[in-house]
Scaffold this motif. Sequence first.
Motif, PDB file in Angstrom:
ATOM      1  N   GLY A  85     -14.435   6.591  16.614  1.00 13.79           N
ATOM      2  CA  GLY A  85     -13.733   5.699  17.501  1.00 13.79           C
ATOM      3  C   GLY A  85     -14.639   4.978  18.426  1.00 13.79           C
ATOM      4  N   TRP A  86     -16.112   5.059  18.246  1.00 15.84           N
ATOM      5  CA  TRP A  86     -17.165   4.245  18.921  1.00 15.84           C
ATOM      6  C   TRP A  86     -17.582   3.105  18.212  1.00 15.84           C
ATOM      7  N   PRO A 140     -13.714   8.579  23.134  1.00 16.71           N
ATOM      8  CA  PRO A 140     -14.301   7.157  23.464  1.00 16.71           C
ATOM      9  C   PRO A 140     -13.483   6.544  24.290  1.00 16.71           C
ATOM     10  N   ILE A 141     -12.137   6.826  24.499  1.00 17.78           N
ATOM     11  CA  ILE A 141     -11.125   6.275  25.437  1.00 17.78           C
ATOM     12  C   ILE A 141     -11.269   6.694  26.751  1.00 17.78           C
ATOM     13  N   VAL A 200     -13.839   2.977  26.474  1.00 19.58           N
ATOM     14  CA  VAL A 200     -13.789   2.109  25.093  1.00 19.58           C
ATOM     15  C   VAL A 200     -11.947   1.830  25.116  1.00 19.58           C
ATOM     16  N   ARG A 243      -8.470   1.356  23.884  1.00 18.73           N
ATOM     17  CA  ARG A 243      -7.825   1.803  22.763  1.00 18.73           C
ATOM     18  C   ARG A 243      -7.877   0.996  21.618  1.00 18.73           C
ATOM     19  N   ALA A 253     -11.265   1.309  19.669  1.00 18.32           N
ATOM     20  CA  ALA A 253     -11.450   2.421  19.294  1.00 18.32           C
ATOM     21  C   ALA A 253     -10.774   2.638  17.864  1.00 18.32           C
ATOM     22  N   ARG A 289     -12.206   3.120  13.943  1.00 19.82           N
ATOM     23  CA  ARG A 289     -11.937   4.263  13.057  1.00 19.82           C
ATOM     24  C   ARG A 289     -11.376   3.618  11.957  1.00 19.82           C
TER      25      ARG A 289
END
Length: 283
Positions: A140-141, A186-187, A191, A193, A196, A200
């Motif tokens: 998710g980065w 990440p969130i 980051v 949502r 992210a 993904r």
Amino acid sequence: MTTDRREAPHHNKITCYTDYRCRRPECVARYNAYNSPRARAKRAGTWDGLVEAAAVRKHILRLQDDCGVGPTAIAAASGISKQSVIEFINPQPGKNRGRRQRTSAETAAKILAVTPDGLIGLRVNAAGTRRRLQALVAAGWPLKHIAACSELKDASVGDFMRRNVVLLSTATKVARTYDALKDRKPIRHGVDRCQARRARDWAAREKWPTPDYWADRMDVIDDPEFEPLYGVTRRELVAQDANWVMRTTGVDRATAAQRLGVSKAYVEHAFRDHPEYALGTAA
């Protein structure tokens, strides 16, 4: 004919004596300290060609601390295997022994010849760098957050995911960034949502393995010969294998299915689901 004597780039290893013929008193003393035990053993007939590994281990640890490099980089710079470097600094599980205590003089010389200056500009295979970046995206980065953490340019990070080789300094930065981010959410670290989720989704489409997948495979993450079968179904594997059998042996689908231990119908379904591998007739 004249012979030019090159100036040694440093005077802290025996290579300045052996390779550059340096004869400074301190360098001669260093060489004698290294060579004396070997010379005595040879005279006594007990020389087995091995030297103590303590100096090699100390040198490896110093390179790791001063340059932030790992066994992979040191192995690439010295021309020996990564496993050999690891055996100097880590006990070997399952082998009922600790760290390597003795080594060949040739191996010792190769490792001791690796200097911080020699690591600058060294290029290494990009497989590990590419896989670490892909895994962070799968977690998710977004690339811009990875770039900010690694102090690399946004565009460069995307470019590194397509390269076959990268600078050692780049590989080291990415490896450090991977270690720093792989277990973070990440969130919880700035980051959005939606960003992210897009990261993904991108990784899912490309079937990029996650950090969880690599957690038990860190010994091969840098190995370009290792093929991660992440997100690959049995039907896709059968399609790949049937394609290979048919191409290399010239058999039809029915024979390929028999050799793979599946039904012809299964091969048909596999080719239907994965037409990129479909080959030959249905006969």
